[in-house]
Design an enzyme around this catalytic site. Structure first.
Site, PDB file in Angstrom:
ATOM      1  N   ARG A 176       0.761  -1.205  -0.042  1.00 16.35           N
ATOM      2  CA  ARG A 176      -0.008   0.251   0.485  1.00 16.35           C
ATOM      3  C   ARG A 176       0.996   0.747  -0.104  1.00 16.35           C
ATOM      4  NH1 ARG A 176      -3.822  -2.775   3.315  1.00 16.35           N
ATOM      5  NH2 ARG A 176      -2.765  -3.323   5.390  1.00 16.35           N
TER       6      ARG A 176
ATOM      7  N   PHE B 176     -11.712  -5.383  -4.732  1.00 17.60           N
ATOM      8  CA  PHE B 176     -11.586  -6.375  -3.507  1.00 17.60           C
ATOM      9  C   PHE B 176     -11.082  -5.242  -2.281  1.00 17.60           C
ATOM     10  CE2 PHE B 176     -11.172  -8.449  -7.250  1.00 17.60           C
ATOM     11  CZ  PHE B 176     -11.600  -9.156  -7.073  1.00 17.60           C
TER      12      PHE B 176
ATOM     13  N   SER C 178     -17.421  -7.074  -2.830  1.00 22.33           N
ATOM     14  CA  SER C 178     -18.982  -7.269  -2.268  1.00 22.33           C
ATOM     15  C   SER C 178     -19.561  -7.724  -2.040  1.00 22.33           C
ATOM     16  CB  SER C 178     -18.919  -8.725  -3.289  1.00 22.33           C
ATOM     17  OG  SER C 178     -18.010  -9.381  -2.712  1.00 22.33           O
TER      18      SER C 178
ATOM     19  N   ALA D 166     -20.483  -1.336  -3.243  1.00 22.02           N
ATOM     20  CA  ALA D 166     -20.638  -2.633  -2.730  1.00 22.02           C
ATOM     21  C   ALA D 166     -21.146  -3.320  -3.987  1.00 22.02           C
ATOM     22  CB  ALA D 166     -21.661  -3.320  -1.976  1.00 22.02           C
TER      23      ALA D 166
ATOM     24  N   ASP E 125      -6.697  -6.990  -5.288  1.00 24.92           N
ATOM     25  CA  ASP E 125      -6.425  -7.603  -4.544  1.00 24.92           C
ATOM     26  C   ASP E 125      -7.636  -9.301  -3.803  1.00 24.92           C
ATOM     27  OD1 ASP E 125      -5.063  -9.196  -2.435  1.00 24.92           O
ATOM     28  OD2 ASP E 125      -5.205  -7.074  -1.219  1.00 24.92           O
TER      29      ASP E 125
ATOM     30  N   CYS F  12      -2.950 -14.037  -2.909  1.00 24.07           N
ATOM     31  CA  CYS F  12      -2.853 -14.552  -1.577  1.00 24.07           C
ATOM     32  C   CYS F  12      -2.863 -16.140  -1.295  1.00 24.07           C
ATOM     33  CB  CYS F  12      -3.451 -13.972  -0.460  1.00 24.07           C
ATOM     34  SG  CYS F  12      -4.883 -13.770  -0.472  1.00 24.07           S
TER      35      CYS F  12
HETATM   36  N1  SAH Z   1      -7.124  -5.024  -0.357  1.00 25.01           N
HETATM   37  C1  SAH Z   1      -8.003  -5.198   0.618  1.00 25.01           C
HETATM   38  C2  SAH Z   1      -7.879  -7.055   1.237  1.00 25.01           C
HETATM   39  C3  SAH Z   1      -8.663  -7.869   0.280  1.00 25.01           C
HETATM   40  S1  SAH Z   1      -9.407  -9.144   1.307  1.00 25.01           S
HETATM   41  C4  SAH Z   1      -6.717  -4.367   1.843  1.00 25.01           C
HETATM   42  O1  SAH Z   1      -6.280  -4.105   1.457  1.00 25.01           O
HETATM   43  O2  SAH Z   1      -7.020  -5.060   3.074  1.00 25.01           O
HETATM   44  C5  SAH Z   1     -10.422  -9.652  -0.174  1.00 25.01           C
HETATM   45  C6  SAH Z   1     -12.021  -8.948  -0.637  1.00 25.01           C
HETATM   46  O3  SAH Z   1     -12.836  -9.206  -0.876  1.00 25.01           O
HETATM   47  C7  SAH Z   1     -12.614  -9.220   0.906  1.00 25.01           C
HETATM   48  O4  SAH Z   1     -12.865  -8.295   1.556  1.00 25.01           O
HETATM   49  C8  SAH Z   1     -13.963 -10.146  -0.329  1.00 25.01           C
HETATM   50  O5  SAH Z   1     -15.438  -8.988   0.888  1.00 25.01           O
HETATM   51  C9  SAH Z   1     -13.564  -8.975  -1.195  1.00 25.01           C
HETATM   52  N2  SAH Z   1     -14.282 -10.480  -2.491  1.00 25.01           N
HETATM   53  C10 SAH Z   1     -14.239 -11.456  -2.276  1.00 25.01           C
HETATM   54  N3  SAH Z   1     -15.045 -12.192  -3.348  1.00 25.01           N
HETATM   55  C11 SAH Z   1     -16.064 -10.927  -4.385  1.00 25.01           C
HETATM   56  C12 SAH Z   1     -16.126 -10.135  -5.229  1.00 25.01           C
HETATM   57  N4  SAH Z   1     -16.681 -11.972  -6.285  1.00 25.01           N
HETATM   58  N5  SAH Z   1     -16.236  -9.202  -5.930  1.00 25.01           N
HETATM   59  C13 SAH Z   1     -16.190  -8.381  -4.829  1.00 25.01           C
HETATM   60  N6  SAH Z   1     -15.251  -7.981  -3.887  1.00 25.01           N
HETATM   61  C14 SAH Z   1     -15.157  -9.519  -3.474  1.00 25.01           C
END
Ligand code: SAH
Length: 394
Positions: A213, A229, A252, A278, A298, A338
């Site tokens: 970040r 994400f 999401s 969202a 991510d 990850c």
């Molecule tokens: N980048 C973030 C961590 C991401 S974790 C940080 O720096 O803190 C992954 C995220 O993806 C979660 O919050 C989860 O809710 C979201 N997620 C999972 N499936 C998804 C989808 N199909 N579309 C959008 N978001 C999604």
């Protein structure tokens, strides 16, 4: 104190001789006595020589090694391991830094404490057990933690309901072992954020993306940023501090979006550059225009097990292809995986396939990984899980 003994089959001590910290159930010849889940056992070779000592558990990993020396696992043991871990975080400039009070204090095997995670958020430590043994010893660990950290840690929240092996006959309850302060604002490199350790994912925040970040901040000036994400908005508030033109955060989970909005407000009150949505990632990527010139992808782990690898790689290709299709010329893509079972080369190949589909010129600027407070034990390469590429797309 004499621990119950686990005897290995002939030749099965080889990986332990190279300090790999797991004993698989298939390597065991027999066990003397009937250790309970989470009990400490000594491991012996077929020639009856001591080789390791660790937590016993029913499952494919039968023993998680705590030490390769024959000794008692007592208060001094936990205290020493935690002191070493804390010293390392100080050396990294994370602990004791006035603009940063968020870091991972214990990263399982990476800190020679297999099955244990401890993240520190200001005066609260969130402790998570991924093995029966760490659950059984949680009180001893919490006591040692209090001694080692002194005033720094005034609350210890234990959060293992979803991380403990479900087959074990244990009934973990989330709750405070020490303190109970509801204060939940922490700081990372001068940026503030709410941590929902009670209900949030992991220990409440994705501490492992801190350095990535921070790097993003350098690339943000004047750019239109999409943080896909976003969870609680980590990359978004760094982008804003870096001078982004606009920042759109997408996840999401509606709860995550609420937290993102709160966190942005906490750092940049009333700043109209930020919008959060969202929405499902693929839907958003399909409908979005081509206004972005800095995109972060991510996603959650696409593969949790080896059998899911091929599908996961396809998923990464599909996701990245959407970004390559839409990102502005001269755009920068921060893309991550990850999934522990997807290695660096697999991930790079999946992104390569996506780039080739777009036919655009793509160059790798940085190859990213997990930060120093998520260390990888050299004898336990499985501990490496976070991979990222920063790409320049013409
Ligand atoms: N980048 C973030 C961590 C991401 S974790 C940080 O720096 O803190 C992954 C995220 O993806 C979660 O919050 C989860 O809710 C979201 N997620 C999972 N499936 C998804 C989808 N199909 N579309 C959008 N978001 C999604």
């Amino acid at each position: 104190m004499a621990y119950k003994k686990v005897y290995l089959k002939p030749g099965k001590e080889e990986s332990l001789k190279r300090f790999h910290p797991w004993v698989f159930s298939g390597a065991i010849h027999h066990i003397e006595g009937e250790p309970e889940e989470g009990e400490i056992v000594d491991v012996y070779t077929s020639k009856k020589e001591f080789i390791a000592c660790g937590h016993f558990q029913i499952g494919s990993i039968a023993v998680r090694v705590l030490t390769f020396r024959q000794k008692e696992i007592d208060h001094d043991f936990w205290k020493h391991r935690l002191e070493v871990a804390y010293d390392l975080r100080r050396s990294l400039g994370l602990a004791g830094n006035p603009i940063n009070n968020t870091y991972r204090l214990v990263h399982g095997e990476g800190d020679n404490l297999p099955g244990l995670i401890i993240d520190v958020y200001d005066h609260t430590a969130v402790m998570q057990a991924h093995s029966a043994g760490m659950h059984v010893y949680r009180m001893e660990i919490a006591e040692a933690l209090s001694e080692v950290m002194g005033d720094v840690v005034q609350n210890i929240y234990y959060k293992s309901e979803t991380t403990l092996p479900f087959k074990a006959d244990l009934e973990p309850e989330n709750g405070f072992i020490k303190g109970g302060s509801p204060e939940n604002i922490a700081m990372e490199y001068g940026l503030k954020f709410h941590v929902d350790w009670l209900k949030g994912q992991k220990t409440g925040f994705f501490v492992d993306q801190r350095e990535n970040r921070h790097l993003l901040e350098r690339y943000s000036k004047g750019r239109n940023v999409l943080n896909m994400f976003c969870y609680t908005g980590g990359f978004s508030f760094y982008a804003m501090r870096g001078g982004a033109n606009l920042v759109h955060s997408v996840d999401s989970s509606a709860k995550a979006i609420d937290l993102t909005n709160m966190n942005v407000e906490l750092n940049f009150p009333g700043d109209s550059r930020h919008q959060a949505y969202a929405e499902d990632a693929f839907k958003y990527l399909d409908r979005m225009g081509d206004q972005y010139d800095l995109i972060i992808l991510d996603p959650p782990a696409f593969a949790k097990h080896k059998d899911a690898l091929r599908n996961a790689l396809r998923g990464y290709t599909k996701l990245n292809a959407k970004a390559f299709e839409k990102i502005k010329p001269g755009g920068i893509l921060f893309t991550f995986s990850c999934s522990q079972v997807v290695d660096k080369m697999n991930f790079r190949n999946a992104v390569f396939t996506a780039a080739a589909q777009s036919g655009r010129s793509v160059r790798i600027l940085h190859q990213l990984t997990q930060p120093g407070d998520h260390p990888v034990n050299i004898y336990h390469p499985e501990g490496e899980y976070l991979k990222g590429l920063v790409l320049y797309v013409e």
